[in-house]
Scaffold this motif. Structure first.
Motif: not given
Length: 236
Positions: A1-9, A171-176, A197-210
């Motif tokens: 889904m992502r255009d590219q993997q994030s290197n944030h932080a 919109h491909r955010p870094t943080l959810i 949520f787990q897929d978004l973290v492991h496969n899309e490189g997102m960070t999720i706080i809930l």
């Protein structure tokens, strides 16, 4: 889904809360929602904030998402002190880099699933030429591409929450940030949402706080912070 993997932080935490205090009201009528809460969250993690109603977890997640400012302390996101941002800069940050998911789904009733996601892309300032690609990709990711023409009242609660997730991630955010995202769902639907949520973290490189009260959700989180009376009293 992502255009590219994030290197944030990559070399450090994505989100830091440093001695966050939030006071509502003044004088004798004042209420301390947070009292010196601190946490540090690496990128690509699923993090849960737990605590009773009134513990301060929703206030904290609102401050982490730049929806509110701390009375004292600071929030660092991707190396920037966002708690010092102007309202305009905070709004721009949320549109571009943060996705928000709420307990009540927050869908527009007369819009289809596709239109709800597209509406989020408009708000985020995504180019119109990317609407179809991004919206369909997000709905496919949550397993609802075949339901994109359905309106909320034609969907189950779990499906509505997955549309809300699609809107938040399109919109491909870094943080959810998600406030009690499974509270209105039964246990089966709730775990379906957690798998997304787990897929978004492991496969899309997102960070999720809930935020959550659900022990089952805490078991699948990478990290759990417990809040009590506006303070973080436990970290596991």
């Amino acid at each position: 889904m992502r255009d590219q993997q994030s290197n944030h932080a990559a070399a450090g935490p994505l989100v830091i809360a440093d001695q966050i205090t939030r006071v509502f009201g003044r004088g004798q009528a004042s209420v301390h929602a947070l009292r010196g809460a601190s946490l540090s969250i690496p990128p690509r993690r699923l993090v849960a904030l737990r605590g009773r109603s009134g513990s301060g977890k929703t206030t904290l997640i609102n401050i982490l998402g730049a929806l509110d400012r701390p009375t004292e302390g600071k929030v660092i996101f991707d190396g920037r002190e966002i708690s010092a941002f102007s309202e305009h800069k905070r709004n721009a940050l949320r549109r571009k880099e943060i996705g928000l998911i709420f307990q009540s789904f927050g869908l527009v009733p007369l819009m289809t699933a596709y239109e709800n996601v597209e509406f989020g892309l408009r708000i985020a300032g995504v180019k119109a030429s990317r609407f179809k690609e991004y919206a369909e990709s997000a709905l496919e990711y949550v397993g609802l591409k075949g339901r994109m023409k359905h309106r909320p009242f034609e969907m189950s609660g779990g499906e509505q929450q997955r549309v809300a997730i699609a809107r938040a991630i399109a919109h491909r955010p870094t943080l959810i940030l998600a406030d009690e995202p499974t509270a209105e769902l039964d246990s089966k639907m709730g775990m379906q949402v957690m798998r997304v949520f787990q897929d978004l973290v492991h496969n899309e490189g997102m960070t999720i706080i809930l935020t959550t009260h659900d022990p089952a959700i805490m078991k699948v989180a990478d990290h759990v912070y417990a809040l009590e009376d506006g303070q973080i009293v436990e970290s596991t």
